[in-house]
Scaffold this active site. Structure first.
Site, PDB file in Angstrom:
ATOM      1  N   GLY A 103      52.110  28.446  60.589  1.00 47.91           N
ATOM      2  CA  GLY A 103      52.476  28.293  59.215  1.00 47.91           C
ATOM      3  C   GLY A 103      53.913  28.721  59.050  1.00 47.91           C
ATOM      4  O   GLY A 103      53.993  29.847  58.830  1.00 47.91           O
ATOM      5  N   GLY A 145      56.199  28.578  56.582  1.00 52.79           N
ATOM      6  CA  GLY A 145      57.018  28.141  55.479  1.00 52.79           C
ATOM      7  C   GLY A 145      57.907  29.576  55.064  1.00 52.79           C
ATOM      8  O   GLY A 145      58.225  30.127  56.233  1.00 52.79           O
ATOM      9  N   GLY A 154      56.270  32.669  56.873  1.00 51.81           N
ATOM     10  CA  GLY A 154      56.214  32.558  58.419  1.00 51.81           C
ATOM     11  C   GLY A 154      57.776  32.730  58.934  1.00 51.81           C
ATOM     12  O   GLY A 154      58.130  33.486  59.893  1.00 51.81           O
ATOM     13  N   ASN A 203      48.084  34.520  50.527  1.00 49.28           N
ATOM     14  CA  ASN A 203      47.693  34.682  49.156  1.00 49.28           C
ATOM     15  C   ASN A 203      46.230  34.248  48.838  1.00 49.28           C
ATOM     16  O   ASN A 203      45.865  33.191  49.390  1.00 49.28           O
ATOM     17  CB  ASN A 203      48.476  34.074  48.082  1.00 49.28           C
ATOM     18  CG  ASN A 203      49.942  34.681  47.756  1.00 49.28           C
ATOM     19  OD1 ASN A 203      50.031  35.879  48.169  1.00 49.28           O
ATOM     20  ND2 ASN A 203      50.987  34.085  47.392  1.00 49.28           N
ATOM     21  N   LYS A 238      45.872  42.461  45.182  1.00 47.65           N
ATOM     22  CA  LYS A 238      46.848  41.597  45.351  1.00 47.65           C
ATOM     23  C   LYS A 238      46.631  40.346  44.649  1.00 47.65           C
ATOM     24  O   LYS A 238      47.496  39.550  44.073  1.00 47.65           O
ATOM     25  CB  LYS A 238      47.075  41.466  46.836  1.00 47.65           C
ATOM     26  CG  LYS A 238      47.888  40.336  47.366  1.00 47.65           C
ATOM     27  CD  LYS A 238      49.481  40.683  46.845  1.00 47.65           C
ATOM     28  CE  LYS A 238      50.488  39.680  47.491  1.00 47.65           C
ATOM     29  NZ  LYS A 238      50.502  38.619  47.488  1.00 47.65           N
ATOM     30  N   ASN A 281      51.990  34.600  39.411  1.00 50.81           N
ATOM     31  CA  ASN A 281      52.367  33.353  39.878  1.00 50.81           C
ATOM     32  C   ASN A 281      52.091  32.288  38.744  1.00 50.81           C
ATOM     33  O   ASN A 281      53.227  31.266  38.600  1.00 50.81           O
ATOM     34  CB  ASN A 281      51.686  33.109  40.962  1.00 50.81           C
ATOM     35  CG  ASN A 281      52.116  33.938  42.473  1.00 50.81           C
ATOM     36  OD1 ASN A 281      52.485  35.000  42.204  1.00 50.81           O
ATOM     37  ND2 ASN A 281      51.759  33.304  43.479  1.00 50.81           N
ATOM     38  N   ASN A 305      60.335  36.438  39.003  1.00 52.08           N
ATOM     39  CA  ASN A 305      59.397  37.125  38.866  1.00 52.08           C
ATOM     40  C   ASN A 305      59.862  38.312  37.677  1.00 52.08           C
ATOM     41  O   ASN A 305      59.408  38.592  36.835  1.00 52.08           O
ATOM     42  CB  ASN A 305      59.226  37.891  40.141  1.00 52.08           C
ATOM     43  CG  ASN A 305      58.285  37.032  41.143  1.00 52.08           C
ATOM     44  OD1 ASN A 305      58.114  36.019  40.907  1.00 52.08           O
ATOM     45  ND2 ASN A 305      58.177  37.552  42.126  1.00 52.08           N
ATOM     46  N   SER A 359      55.686  31.905  45.086  1.00 56.03           N
ATOM     47  CA  SER A 359      55.294  30.867  45.732  1.00 56.03           C
ATOM     48  C   SER A 359      54.989  29.666  44.945  1.00 56.03           C
ATOM     49  O   SER A 359      55.140  28.678  45.163  1.00 56.03           O
ATOM     50  CB  SER A 359      54.345  31.275  46.804  1.00 56.03           C
ATOM     51  OG  SER A 359      53.393  31.819  46.334  1.00 56.03           O
ATOM     52  N   GLU A 407      48.051  27.493  45.079  1.00 52.47           N
ATOM     53  CA  GLU A 407      47.102  28.153  45.326  1.00 52.47           C
ATOM     54  C   GLU A 407      46.280  28.893  44.299  1.00 52.47           C
ATOM     55  O   GLU A 407      45.397  29.524  44.476  1.00 52.47           O
ATOM     56  CB  GLU A 407      47.594  29.357  46.364  1.00 52.47           C
ATOM     57  CG  GLU A 407      48.277  28.841  47.792  1.00 52.47           C
ATOM     58  CD  GLU A 407      48.817  30.200  48.454  1.00 52.47           C
ATOM     59  OE1 GLU A 407      48.089  30.487  49.491  1.00 52.47           O
ATOM     60  OE2 GLU A 407      49.722  30.772  48.236  1.00 52.47           O
TER      61      GLU A 407
HETATM   62  O1  KPL Z   1      53.053  36.994  46.523  1.00 54.66           O
HETATM   63  C1  KPL Z   1      53.943  36.662  45.642  1.00 54.66           C
HETATM   64  C2  KPL Z   1      53.982  35.317  45.521  1.00 54.66           C
HETATM   65  O2  KPL Z   1      55.248  34.921  45.078  1.00 54.66           O
HETATM   66  O3  KPL Z   1      53.140  34.593  46.193  1.00 54.66           O
HETATM   67  C3  KPL Z   1      54.630  37.602  44.920  1.00 54.66           C
HETATM   68  C4  KPL Z   1      54.177  39.193  45.116  1.00 54.66           C
HETATM   69  C5  KPL Z   1      54.229  37.227  43.326  1.00 54.66           C
HETATM   70  C6  KPL Z   1      56.241  37.622  45.063  1.00 54.66           C
HETATM   71  O4  KPL Z   1      56.791  36.580  44.801  1.00 54.66           O
END
Ligand code: KPL
Length: 294
Positions: free
Chosen positions: A10, A12, A15, A100, A175, A183, A193, A245, A257
């Site tokens: 992976g 991305g 990675g 995630n 998390k 997100n 963010n 992301s 996701e």
């Molecule tokens: O995990 C993240 C993501 O973007 O997926 C955070 C913690 C929000 C950092 O951008």
């Protein structure tokens, strides 16, 4: 004897940042290409305005057993990714899943005899061109579970802000909550963010934080619940310049996701009779605005 090589499946943003961190610390790290992906000779990461170039070693050719593997694909692609290299994974393989969202551990262990560990990171970045990533802010990485394995010391050489947890479940839900708050709102408002702290976004963010806090509490994760307001605002501050992301995914019309992040939380809330109007309305708005990307 030198330490076993790291393998990354992976390549991305995460990675790429991981490969860069391991290479910077002098460790050998091999990328496993996805399908017929042709990797370039090197890739670039920009740290606080300073670009650095990293050589990509000859990619994994599928012949040898893998001792240390980090899977950092999208959460919905983990099972398939592991299946794609199943024959190289043995009982000795140390498999670290860094994604995630929630992954079904039982589904994973049906497919591999490897020892499975979990990694959660708030490290982030965004691509400005193929294989060129801007490091968006230094985050914190938590790994577990069980007794600390011997590879963790090497991991920490690359990512010093990493912590081992014998039981990582509470942090996985924490998390999940951080991602459920940040997100979808950044994708909907098309913002970095840090901008969640401004204007109308701040109100929605605060409401989502409060709902997530009550879910953590109902699940029995009292310490995480107590600190969640501060934890979440701290991630927002520390990754202020980052594009989440999910924001990157929707802007590239890629599947996101969201379905491995928000629905598990809404299910937990429903089971405990908790109202989650903000999380629900954000989820509905997301699915309406980005059809097919959930
Ligand atoms: O995990 C993240 C993501 O973007 O997926 C955070 C913690 C929000 C950092 O951008």
């Amino acid at each position: 004897m030198s330490n076993p090589k790291w393998h990354i499946l992976g390549f991305g943003v995460i990675g790429q940042l991981l490969h860069a961190a391991l290479s910077r610390s002098g460790q050998t790290c091999v990328i496993i290409p996805k399908g017929d992906e042709r990797l370039p000779a090197n890739h670039r990461v920009q740290y606080q305005g300073r670009p650095e170039t990293f050589t990509i070693q000859a990619p994994y050719a599928g012949k040898t057993n893998i001792e240390r593997l980090v899977v950092c694909t999208k959460s919905y692609a983990v099972i398939e990714a592991v299946e794609s290299i199943q024959s190289a994974l043995t009982e000795q393989t140390q498999l670290i899943v860094m994604v995630n969202g929630l992954i079904d551990a039982a589904e994973l262990s049906k497919r591999t005899p490897a020892s499975v560990y979990w990694a959660l990171t708030t490290e982030g970045g965004y691509r400005t061109a193929p294989y060129t990533t801007v490091h968006g802010g230094s985050g914190l990485t938590r790994l577990g579970s069980g007794p600390e394995p011997e590879w963790f010391a090497d991991w920490q050489k690359a990512l010093p802000n990493s912590y081992w947890h014998h039981d990582i479940r509470a942090f996985q839900w924490e998390k999940l909550c951080v991602n459920a708050v940040i997100n979808p709102l950044t994708a909907l408002h098309q913002c970095c963010n840090g901008e969640l702290a401004n204007g109308a976004q701040a109100k929605a963010t605060q409401s989502a934080i409060e709902e997530a806090t009550s879910i953590l509490e109902a699940l029995g994760f009292h310490t995480q619940a107590k600190g969640f307001n501060d934890t979440c605002w701290e991630v927002i501050r520390k990754t202020a310049a980052n594009r989440s992301s999910m924001l990157q995914d929707v802007n590239q019309h890629r599947r996101t996701e969201i379905d491995s992040i928000v629905p598990p939380l809404l299910d937990a809330a429903a089971k405990h009779g908790l109202a989650t109007p903000q999380l629900e309305s954000t989820y509905r708005a997301f699915c309406g605005r980005f059809p097919g990307l959930n």
